[in-house]
Motif scaffolding. Structure first.
Motif, short mmCIF file in Angstrom:
data_model
loop_
_atom_site.label_atom_id
_atom_site.label_comp_id
_atom_site.label_asym_id
_atom_site.label_seq_id
_atom_site.Cartn_x
_atom_site.Cartn_y
_atom_site.Cartn_z
N ASP A 1 27.24 -37.95 -60.15
CA ASP A 1 25.58 -38.10 -58.88
C ASP A 1 25.95 -36.72 -58.49
OD1 ASP A 1 23.38 -37.38 -57.39
OD2 ASP A 1 24.14 -40.13 -56.92
N ASP A 2 24.96 -34.88 -57.86
CA ASP A 2 25.60 -34.62 -57.38
C ASP A 2 25.91 -34.99 -55.79
OD1 ASP A 2 22.98 -34.09 -57.50
OD2 ASP A 2 22.94 -31.63 -57.93
N ALA A 3 25.27 -35.12 -55.43
CA ALA A 3 24.30 -35.86 -54.01
C ALA A 3 25.90 -36.32 -53.09
CB ALA A 3 23.64 -37.56 -53.82
N THR A 4 25.32 -36.31 -52.02
CA THR A 4 26.66 -36.42 -50.84
C THR A 4 25.73 -38.09 -50.44
OG1 THR A 4 26.82 -34.09 -50.84
CG2 THR A 4 27.57 -36.45 -48.64
N TYR A 5 26.61 -38.98 -50.39
CA TYR A 5 26.42 -40.42 -49.53
C TYR A 5 27.09 -39.77 -48.22
CZ TYR A 5 24.13 -41.40 -53.98
OH TYR A 5 24.28 -41.32 -55.16
N GLY B 1 28.41 -47.97 -58.88
CA GLY B 1 29.00 -47.00 -59.82
C GLY B 1 30.16 -46.82 -58.69
N THR B 2 30.91 -45.85 -59.23
CA THR B 2 32.35 -45.68 -59.07
C THR B 2 31.99 -44.36 -57.68
OG1 THR B 2 33.65 -45.78 -61.24
CG2 THR B 2 34.64 -44.51 -59.18
N PHE B 3 32.69 -45.04 -56.40
CA PHE B 3 32.50 -43.65 -55.41
C PHE B 3 33.63 -43.21 -55.14
CE2 PHE B 3 28.54 -45.57 -55.74
CZ PHE B 3 27.52 -45.37 -54.94
N THR B 4 34.04 -42.23 -54.10
CA THR B 4 35.25 -41.87 -54.15
C THR B 4 35.29 -41.11 -52.20
OG1 THR B 4 36.01 -41.33 -55.78
CG2 THR B 4 37.36 -40.30 -53.90
N LEU B 5 35.73 -41.77 -51.52
CA LEU B 5 35.01 -40.88 -49.81
C LEU B 5 35.86 -40.16 -49.55
CD1 LEU B 5 35.05 -44.87 -48.63
CD2 LEU B 5 33.32 -43.98 -49.06
N ASP B 6 35.35 -39.23 -49.45
CA ASP B 6 36.40 -38.05 -48.45
C ASP B 6 36.75 -38.60 -47.11
OD1 ASP B 6 35.27 -36.53 -51.26
OD2 ASP B 6 33.94 -35.50 -49.91
N SER B 7 35.90 -38.74 -46.15
CA SER B 7 36.45 -39.16 -45.27
C SER B 7 35.91 -40.36 -45.17
CB SER B 7 36.09 -38.49 -43.87
OG SER B 7 34.63 -38.44 -44.00
N ALA B 8 36.82 -41.35 -43.63
CA ALA B 8 36.52 -42.83 -43.52
C ALA B 8 37.15 -43.21 -41.94
CB ALA B 8 36.92 -43.86 -44.80
N PHE C 1 31.66 -48.30 -37.75
CA PHE C 1 32.27 -48.13 -39.45
C PHE C 1 31.86 -46.32 -39.98
CE2 PHE C 1 32.11 -46.97 -44.44
CZ PHE C 1 33.74 -47.10 -44.24
N GLN C 2 32.37 -44.93 -40.34
CA GLN C 2 31.69 -43.96 -40.85
C GLN C 2 32.58 -43.53 -42.08
OE1 GLN C 2 30.41 -41.36 -38.08
NE2 GLN C 2 29.17 -42.35 -36.65
N ALA C 3 31.26 -43.02 -43.05
CA ALA C 3 32.10 -42.60 -43.99
C ALA C 3 31.36 -41.55 -45.18
CB ALA C 3 33.11 -43.69 -45.33
N GLU C 4 32.07 -40.46 -45.79
CA GLU C 4 31.24 -39.86 -46.27
C GLU C 4 32.06 -39.45 -47.76
OE1 GLU C 4 30.10 -35.63 -46.38
OE2 GLU C 4 29.08 -36.60 -44.51
N GLY C 5 31.38 -39.52 -48.72
CA GLY C 5 31.52 -39.02 -50.31
C GLY C 5 30.16 -38.97 -51.15
N ASN D 1 40.09 -49.71 -46.40
CA ASN D 1 41.65 -49.99 -46.52
C ASN D 1 41.28 -49.26 -48.31
OD1 ASN D 1 42.54 -51.44 -45.00
ND2 ASN D 1 41.86 -53.50 -45.67
N ILE D 2 40.44 -48.88 -49.10
CA ILE D 2 40.51 -48.55 -51.06
C ILE D 2 40.74 -46.83 -50.29
CG2 ILE D 2 39.42 -48.53 -52.89
CD1 ILE D 2 38.68 -51.15 -51.73
N HIS D 3 40.06 -46.55 -49.55
CA HIS D 3 39.98 -45.02 -49.33
C HIS D 3 41.72 -44.28 -49.22
CE1 HIS D 3 39.31 -41.15 -47.15
NE2 HIS D 3 40.02 -41.85 -46.50
N PRO D 4 41.77 -43.28 -49.83
CA PRO D 4 40.98 -41.95 -50.91
C PRO D 4 41.05 -42.35 -52.14
CG PRO D 4 43.17 -41.46 -50.38
CD PRO D 4 43.10 -43.18 -49.75
N ASN D 5 41.41 -43.87 -52.24
CA ASN D 5 41.12 -44.24 -54.19
C ASN D 5 39.32 -44.48 -54.56
OD1 ASN D 5 44.03 -44.54 -54.82
ND2 ASN D 5 44.38 -46.10 -53.42
N SER D 6 39.31 -44.60 -55.48
CA SER D 6 37.68 -44.31 -56.05
C SER D 6 38.01 -46.06 -55.95
CB SER D 6 37.67 -44.27 -57.76
OG SER D 6 37.99 -42.59 -57.79
N MET D 7 36.60 -46.42 -55.55
CA MET D 7 36.18 -47.49 -55.45
C MET D 7 34.55 -47.50 -56.21
SD MET D 7 35.24 -47.54 -51.35
CE MET D 7 36.24 -46.78 -51.33
#
Length: 93
Positions: free
Chosen positions: A52-56, A29-36, A43-47, A13-19
């Motif tokens: 941090d330069d990693a992908t989650y 920390g502050t995460f941004t989901l590129d997809s959800a 549920f699947q998401a990536e962001g 529900n928060i996506h695509p805004n930061s959370m």
């Protein structure tokens, strides 16, 4: 049909805004989901996480009890399991 996972639903529900996410005892920390997306109750998401330069990657467990998190640093070949999402809050802009 089973209920949606509460944390996954909040993230969706928060996506695509930061959370603001707390993952286990070590990551916050502050995460941004590129997809959800949901596939029925799964549920699947990536962001990414700010600073941090990693992908989650986020996914619900098989029993739909938790949202687990994997991390892949750029240049690494594989994913590392880093914990489960403990809390999620909307970041006010």
């Amino acid at each position: 049909m089973a209920d949606l996972n509460r944390i996954a639903k909040r993230m969706y529900n928060i996506h695509p805004n930061s959370m603001h996410l707390v993952v286990g005892d070590d990551i916050e920390g502050t995460f941004t989901l590129d997809s959800a997306e949901f596939f029925q109750t799964d549920f699947q998401a990536e962001g990414t996480r700010e600073g941090d330069d990693a992908t989650y990657r986020f996914t619900t467990t098989e029993d739909n009890d938790a949202v687990i998190v994997g991390r892949q640093a750029h240049g690494d070949d594989g994913w590392q399991m880093v914990g489960k999402v403990v809390s999620v809050e909307r970041v006010d802009s």
